[in-house]
Each structure stands twice: as C-alpha cells, then as structure tokens.
Design a protein around this motif. Structure first.
Motif, short mmCIF file in Angstrom:
data_model
loop_
_atom_site.label_atom_id
_atom_site.label_comp_id
_atom_site.label_asym_id
_atom_site.label_seq_id
_atom_site.Cartn_x
_atom_site.Cartn_y
_atom_site.Cartn_z
N SER A 140 0.78 -1.21 -0.17
CA SER A 140 -0.23 -0.09 0.09
C SER A 140 0.91 1.41 0.04
CB SER A 140 -0.97 0.09 1.08
OG SER A 140 -0.35 0.00 2.42
N ASP A 141 2.21 1.14 0.30
CA ASP A 141 2.96 2.24 0.35
C ASP A 141 3.58 2.51 -1.06
OD1 ASP A 141 4.97 3.99 0.66
OD2 ASP A 141 5.74 3.21 2.56
N GLN A 142 2.86 3.71 -1.64
CA GLN A 142 3.09 3.74 -3.11
C GLN A 142 4.68 4.24 -3.34
OE1 GLN A 142 1.19 2.74 -5.51
NE2 GLN A 142 2.77 3.19 -6.76
N ASP A 143 5.16 5.11 -2.38
CA ASP A 143 6.56 5.47 -2.50
C ASP A 143 7.45 4.23 -2.58
OD1 ASP A 143 8.44 7.65 -2.31
OD2 ASP A 143 8.97 6.61 -0.64
N LEU A 144 7.29 3.62 -1.62
CA LEU A 144 8.13 2.42 -1.32
C LEU A 144 8.00 1.41 -2.66
CD1 LEU A 144 10.32 0.56 0.24
CD2 LEU A 144 8.27 -0.50 1.39
N LYS A 145 6.74 1.13 -3.17
CA LYS A 145 6.69 0.29 -4.21
C LYS A 145 7.30 0.81 -5.46
CE LYS A 145 2.79 -1.73 -6.68
NZ LYS A 145 1.15 -2.01 -6.45
N THR A 146 7.00 2.02 -5.72
CA THR A 146 7.92 2.91 -6.93
C THR A 146 9.35 2.64 -6.83
OG1 THR A 146 5.93 4.35 -7.18
CG2 THR A 146 8.09 4.82 -8.13
N ARG A 147 9.83 2.86 -5.64
CA ARG A 147 11.44 2.79 -5.32
C ARG A 147 11.70 1.21 -5.66
NH1 ARG A 147 13.76 7.15 -2.64
NH2 ARG A 147 12.11 8.64 -1.92
N ILE A 148 11.07 0.68 -5.15
CA ILE A 148 11.44 -1.25 -5.19
C ILE A 148 11.51 -1.56 -6.79
CG2 ILE A 148 10.84 -3.45 -4.83
CD1 ILE A 148 9.99 -2.54 -1.96
N GLU A 149 10.29 -0.96 -7.41
CA GLU A 149 10.24 -1.34 -8.84
C GLU A 149 11.34 -0.70 -9.83
OE1 GLU A 149 5.14 -1.75 -9.27
OE2 GLU A 149 6.43 0.12 -9.46
#
Length: 162
Positions: A140-149
C-alpha cells in the motif's frame, strides 16, 4: 541542486524533530541522498539520532543502512569493515524480528546486490527477491513500491545472475 535538496530535507527534519512517527518518505529521500556523497551520508546518519530507539524494526533497518553508507565513504579499511559489519548485524537482527517486512528485505537485497564479492554477503538475494515479488502487488505504500520497482528494473542484470 542536490545540495539544496539535501539542505531542505535536513531543515524539514529539524523542524519536525520526529516528535511523532517518523516520515518514511522523507527518510527514504535522505537514504537515497546518502548514496551521492559522504556529507549526505553523514547527514542521514545524524538525522536518525532524532528518532527514538523504540520506533521499531524499520527504523533499525534505516540505522543499519546509515552505517553501511558510512562504510562506503570511510577511507580506513578497518573503519569500512567495522561500519559494514555493524550495519549488517543490525539489519539481520531487524529481519529476524520482522521477516515479512518488505522494506527491510529490500534494504538487504540492495546491499547484497551491490556489496563486493569478498564480503560474502549475498546468500539471501533469491529469498529476498521472492518475498518482495510476492508482496509487491499488495504493497500500500506507493513510494516504497515505486522505489522497489525502479531498483528491480535498474538491477535486473545483477539479479538475473543470482
């Protein structure tokens, strides 16, 4: 421009004092900045002093990363190794307490993917990658998700060799 951004982030940290829950997006920005210069790494390390020790395993992971960045910029080989090993120990302990924490596993994956081979810190790449890929769609943490991707895309050639 990067210097100004770092100064603004540090100023915001000093205003907030981390009196409540730390802003993870802000911490991530500082963490990413720490990879750009020794001064930014030192600022990141110092900013973590403002956060209480009982903030949880994710903050322990940030402290571990700060130590590993200090290792990256240390000139003395003993200091390099000492900072790295202390950071590694902290990160491993945090993961042992919270093994499903995607951010902690992302930290370890990024370090293991980029650590020199002679440090022999690469045994969990596949396990971390599997856990991250399993939980990434529901994150749900979009910032973390984007950084991981972004990391996975940029590191795909290194990860495919693992």
């Amino acid at each position: 421009m990067k210097r100004i951004t770092s100064l603004v982030i540090i100023f915001m940290l000093s205003l907030s004092g981390f009196s409540s829950t730390p802003d993870l997006v802000l911490l991530r920005s500082l963490l990413y900045g720490a990879s750009e210069s020794s001064k930014s790494a030192e600022s990141f390390y110092s900013s973590l002093d403002k956060i209480k020790d009982d903030e949880g395993t994710t903050i322990t992971g940030y402290r571990a990363m700060a130590l590993m960045f200090k290792a990256n910029y240390a000139w003395n080989p003993y200091s390099k190794l000492s900072h790295f090993l202390h950071g590694k120990k902290m990160l491993e302990e945090a993961i042992a307490k919270d093994s499903e924490n995607v951010e902690l596993r992302f930290f370890r994956l990024s370090i293991q993917t980029n650590a020199p081979f002679f440090l022999d810190y690469n045994s969990e790449i596949v396990a971390d990658l599997n856990l991250i890929n399993k939980h990434l769609p529901q994150l749900s943490d979009q910032d973390l998700k984007t950084r991981i991707e972004e990391f996975l895309i940029l590191s795909s050639s290194k990860l495919n060799r693992s």
